[in-house]
Design an enzyme around this catalytic site. Sequence first.
Site, PDB file in Angstrom:
ATOM      1  N   HIS A 180      -6.887   3.179   6.841  1.00  0.00           N
ATOM      2  CA  HIS A 180      -6.504   3.344   5.042  1.00  0.00           C
ATOM      3  C   HIS A 180      -5.477   4.438   4.391  1.00  0.00           C
ATOM      4  CE1 HIS A 180      -4.926   0.601   2.132  1.00  0.00           C
ATOM      5  NE2 HIS A 180      -5.906   1.670   1.227  1.00  0.00           N
ATOM      6  N   TYR A 216      -9.129 -10.818   1.865  1.00  0.00           N
ATOM      7  CA  TYR A 216     -10.467  -9.730   2.773  1.00  0.00           C
ATOM      8  C   TYR A 216     -11.086  -8.959   1.378  1.00  0.00           C
ATOM      9  CZ  TYR A 216      -7.137  -5.903   1.462  1.00  0.00           C
ATOM     10  OH  TYR A 216      -6.084  -4.123   1.200  1.00  0.00           O
ATOM     11  N   GLU A 217     -10.345  -9.887   0.179  1.00  0.00           N
ATOM     12  CA  GLU A 217     -11.010  -9.109  -0.993  1.00  0.00           C
ATOM     13  C   GLU A 217     -12.792 -10.308  -1.521  1.00  0.00           C
ATOM     14  OE1 GLU A 217      -8.783  -6.820  -4.655  1.00  0.00           O
ATOM     15  OE2 GLU A 217      -7.196  -7.365  -2.480  1.00  0.00           O
ATOM     16  N   ASN A 227       2.114   3.097  11.058  1.00  0.00           N
ATOM     17  CA  ASN A 227       1.160   3.035  12.069  1.00  0.00           C
ATOM     18  C   ASN A 227       1.201   2.667  13.259  1.00  0.00           C
ATOM     19  OD1 ASN A 227      -0.974   0.942  10.348  1.00  0.00           O
ATOM     20  ND2 ASN A 227      -0.943   1.230  12.507  1.00  0.00           N
ATOM     21  N   HIS A 231      -4.096  -0.025  -4.450  1.00  0.00           N
ATOM     22  CA  HIS A 231      -3.439  -0.291  -5.618  1.00  0.00           C
ATOM     23  C   HIS A 231      -3.512  -0.820  -6.961  1.00  0.00           C
ATOM     24  CE1 HIS A 231      -2.283  -3.287  -0.852  1.00  0.00           C
ATOM     25  NE2 HIS A 231      -3.070  -2.103  -0.672  1.00  0.00           N
ATOM     26  N   MET A 266      -1.535  -7.764   6.732  1.00  0.00           N
ATOM     27  CA  MET A 266      -2.779  -8.520   6.110  1.00  0.00           C
ATOM     28  C   MET A 266      -2.525  -9.259   4.647  1.00  0.00           C
ATOM     29  SD  MET A 266      -6.221  -5.636   5.925  1.00  0.00           S
ATOM     30  CE  MET A 266      -6.544  -4.629   7.829  1.00  0.00           C
ATOM     31  N   SER A 267      -1.379  -8.956   4.409  1.00  0.00           N
ATOM     32  CA  SER A 267      -1.059  -9.582   3.036  1.00  0.00           C
ATOM     33  C   SER A 267       0.110 -10.869   3.020  1.00  0.00           C
ATOM     34  CB  SER A 267      -0.656  -8.606   1.964  1.00  0.00           C
ATOM     35  OG  SER A 267       0.537  -7.725   2.889  1.00  0.00           O
ATOM     36  N   ALA A 272       2.546  -2.552   3.876  1.00  0.00           N
ATOM     37  CA  ALA A 272       2.271  -2.193   5.039  1.00  0.00           C
ATOM     38  C   ALA A 272       2.251  -2.658   5.399  1.00  0.00           C
ATOM     39  CB  ALA A 272       1.583  -1.270   5.039  1.00  0.00           C
ATOM     40  N   HIS A 316      -5.527  -9.618  -1.498  1.00  0.00           N
ATOM     41  CA  HIS A 316      -5.606 -10.131  -1.022  1.00  0.00           C
ATOM     42  C   HIS A 316      -7.293 -11.504  -0.886  1.00  0.00           C
ATOM     43  CE1 HIS A 316      -4.017  -5.874  -1.000  1.00  0.00           C
ATOM     44  NE2 HIS A 316      -3.153  -6.146  -0.425  1.00  0.00           N
ATOM     45  N   SER A 327       1.157  -1.532   0.144  1.00  0.00           N
ATOM     46  CA  SER A 327       0.153   0.062   0.399  1.00  0.00           C
ATOM     47  C   SER A 327       0.870   1.133   0.054  1.00  0.00           C
ATOM     48  CB  SER A 327      -0.716   0.102   1.677  1.00  0.00           C
ATOM     49  OG  SER A 327      -1.485  -0.915   1.199  1.00  0.00           O
TER      50      SER A 327
HETATM   51  N1  HPA Z   1      -2.643  -3.185  10.512  1.00  0.00           N
HETATM   52  C1  HPA Z   1      -2.889  -4.326   9.807  1.00  0.00           C
HETATM   53  N2  HPA Z   1      -2.682  -4.065   8.574  1.00  0.00           N
HETATM   54  C2  HPA Z   1      -2.153  -3.085   8.731  1.00  0.00           C
HETATM   55  C3  HPA Z   1      -1.647  -1.766   9.606  1.00  0.00           C
HETATM   56  C4  HPA Z   1      -2.204  -2.171  10.993  1.00  0.00           C
HETATM   57  O1  HPA Z   1      -2.571  -1.741  12.098  1.00  0.00           O
HETATM   58  N3  HPA Z   1      -1.264  -1.268   8.952  1.00  0.00           N
HETATM   59  C5  HPA Z   1      -1.343  -0.959   8.045  1.00  0.00           C
HETATM   60  N4  HPA Z   1      -1.444  -2.666   7.418  1.00  0.00           N
END
Ligand code: HPA
Length: 287
Positions: A258, A96-97, A246, A72, A222-223, A124, A94, A41
Amino acid sequence: MSRRSSTDTIRKQHGYEEAERAAAYIASHGFTPRVAITLGSGLDEVVGRLNADVRIPYRLIPHFPGTTVQGHGGTLHLGLWKKVPVAILEGRVHCYEGRAPASVVFPVRVLALAGVQTFIFTCAAGGIASKSTPGGFMIFADHLHLQGMNPLVGVHDPRWGAQFVDLTQAYDPYLRRITRKAARKFRIPCFEGVYASLLGPTYETPAEIRALKGMGADAVGMSTVPEVMVARQLKRRVLAIATISNRAAGLAGKPLSHEEVLVAGRKVSRHLADLLDEVLPQLDKWK
Ligand code: HPA
């Protein structure tokens, strides 16, 4: 639909023959990539460093899954980076999609068939360890796979490799070492740690982050891990780098978004490109 025909549909969409067709389409551009870089991302600026001769929208590659997430893209770039033949996957799908795990890993399998020996995955992630601060990088030393799926589930096709894949050392020690060294050279904050891969798309709760910390996770995302599994099944070398966008849920006293992840990604894109600039010419086995 009968069980038989639904199994056939899965094999039809994501089988070895389909991957061969997609790889042949890529090869028809007269370029054999040896290294693949998957961008996470907000990290798309890295593409600018590639001397890209060829840009192929995913939708033109047979059977390739299209992306649906903001931030993306969906383009395969082929070209030389520091004389190394590189493929950049700008955008990934992903679980999650709602995509089948086999779709998520399909581009990795295709690129391996197209000639790629080394996969560099970027993503990320939220920082859990105290040194896991926004703007820094975490090189994967190991992972916790908690997505509740596994891309190797299903009828085993030995053409992809072993059914029971050893992940004792999924992340190549040499690649980790040269990446750490490159980070030191550029004074880029970077450490090695354990990545926890969750399904998403919700971010975690503070309680989940406390639990993940107890399990040994240093960052969460998540990837990446499904792709690592198939790359290792194919015995390709793997390097994975998370950009910490973050502090994970509950650790920064503010909600996650996001948008924040994308902004952080854009900020560290240049650092990631610097790291890759240094690492790529040292991949002695790409030839
Ligand atoms: N959690 C899950 N996926 C992420 C995060 C997070 O805090 N930051 C960027 N991708």
